[in-house]
Motif scaffolding. Structure first.
Motif, mmCIF file in Angstrom:
data_model
loop_
_atom_site.group_PDB
_atom_site.id
_atom_site.type_symbol
_atom_site.label_atom_id
_atom_site.label_comp_id
_atom_site.label_asym_id
_atom_site.label_seq_id
_atom_site.Cartn_x
_atom_site.Cartn_y
_atom_site.Cartn_z
ATOM 1 N N ASP A 122 10.820 -4.631 1.364
ATOM 2 C CA ASP A 122 10.745 -3.959 2.367
ATOM 3 C C ASP A 122 9.097 -4.236 1.598
ATOM 4 O O ASP A 122 8.236 -4.778 3.015
ATOM 5 N N HIS A 123 8.310 -3.396 0.807
ATOM 6 C CA HIS A 123 7.319 -3.496 0.631
ATOM 7 C C HIS A 123 6.781 -3.681 -0.934
ATOM 8 O O HIS A 123 6.547 -3.056 -1.886
ATOM 9 N N PRO A 124 7.003 -4.799 -1.557
ATOM 10 C CA PRO A 124 6.386 -4.999 -2.485
ATOM 11 C C PRO A 124 4.622 -5.057 -2.813
ATOM 12 O O PRO A 124 5.154 -4.464 -4.485
ATOM 13 N N GLU A 125 4.280 -4.836 -2.445
ATOM 14 C CA GLU A 125 2.613 -3.786 -2.573
ATOM 15 C C GLU A 125 2.893 -2.673 -2.813
ATOM 16 O O GLU A 125 1.849 -2.514 -3.907
ATOM 17 N N ASN A 126 3.874 -1.578 -3.038
ATOM 18 C CA ASN A 126 4.071 -0.846 -3.874
ATOM 19 C C ASN A 126 4.147 -0.284 -4.740
ATOM 20 O O ASN A 126 3.521 0.312 -5.515
ATOM 21 N N LYS A 127 4.635 -1.609 -5.682
ATOM 22 C CA LYS A 127 4.451 -1.725 -7.145
ATOM 23 C C LYS A 127 3.135 -1.083 -7.772
ATOM 24 O O LYS A 127 2.270 -1.924 -7.127
ATOM 25 N N GLY A 128 2.931 -0.779 -8.392
ATOM 26 C CA GLY A 128 1.837 -0.337 -9.559
ATOM 27 C C GLY A 128 0.721 1.642 -8.611
ATOM 28 O O GLY A 128 -0.419 1.254 -8.455
ATOM 29 N N ARG A 129 1.091 1.418 -7.520
ATOM 30 C CA ARG A 129 0.844 1.951 -6.905
ATOM 31 C C ARG A 129 1.135 3.297 -6.553
ATOM 32 O O ARG A 129 2.825 3.556 -7.789
ATOM 33 N N ARG A 130 0.847 4.653 -7.280
ATOM 34 C CA ARG A 130 0.967 6.163 -7.790
ATOM 35 C C ARG A 130 1.601 7.124 -5.938
ATOM 36 O O ARG A 130 1.516 6.834 -4.788
#
Length: 178
Positions: free
Chosen positions: A143-151
């Motif tokens: 649902d939230h591919p933008e979370n990849k790479g987030r700490r």
């Protein structure tokens, strides 16, 4: 009646004390890695890993890296911090990992010390099926591919999940970690 009471008292005294564990307990726990052969180990510490200063055992407020979490036997809940690098599932008894850019699995996250890691041997898994649905909805990569790479930092017990070291139940979460 006297005979019955005698048997009851004798039965209670013959029972062993129940095991409750403790900080002096050095017995090996099933499923946790043995850290006796670690080259970085500063000495025999009864299976506990030392805090960052090397002088204290970890407590519930300590935060460890993914590498420390993977390679040390930790017998208490700790915070583990890392970068979200992928998603995983164990659906239909098949373990599968995704590293993007399209994500379809919403049941687990993969964390690593580097946001660019794609080596499963340097990752831990974090189960999202046992946490609150609001947290699962906020964190999953489907649902939230933008979370990849987030700490992220998650709080829980060390356990095996999806055939790797991980956290089966998140008891607290700090996301995103700046």
């Amino acid at each position: 009646m006297c005979i019955l009471m005698t048997f009851a008292v004798a039965g209670f005294y013959s029972c062993e004390k129940p095991y409750a564990g403790g900080e002096d307990d050095t017995a090996e726990t099933d499923g946790l890695p043995d850290n006796e052969d670690d080259e970085d180990d500063a000495g025999d510490n009864g299976g506990w890993i030392d805090g960052d200063d090397g002088n204290e055992d970890l407590s519930y407020s300590d935060t460890v890296s993914v590498t420390t979490f993977r390679h040390s036997a930790i017998y208490t809940q700790v915070w583990v911090r890392g970068y979200i690098v992928g998603a995983a599932t164990g659906r239909n008894n098949k373990i599968r990992y995704e590293f993007g850019p399209e994500f379809t699995y919403d049941t687990a996250l993969l964390l690593a010390d580097s946001p660019d890691s794609d080596d499963v041997d340097n990752m831990i898994s974090v189960c999202l099926t046992t946490c609150a649905s609001a947290l699962r909805d906020k964190l999953n990569l489907a649902d939230h591919p933008e979370n990849k790479g987030r700490r992220i930092a998650v709080f829980g017990f060390q356990d095996y999940y999806l055939k790797m070291m991980g956290v089966k139940q998140i008891d607290a979460c700090d996301f995103p970690v700046e």
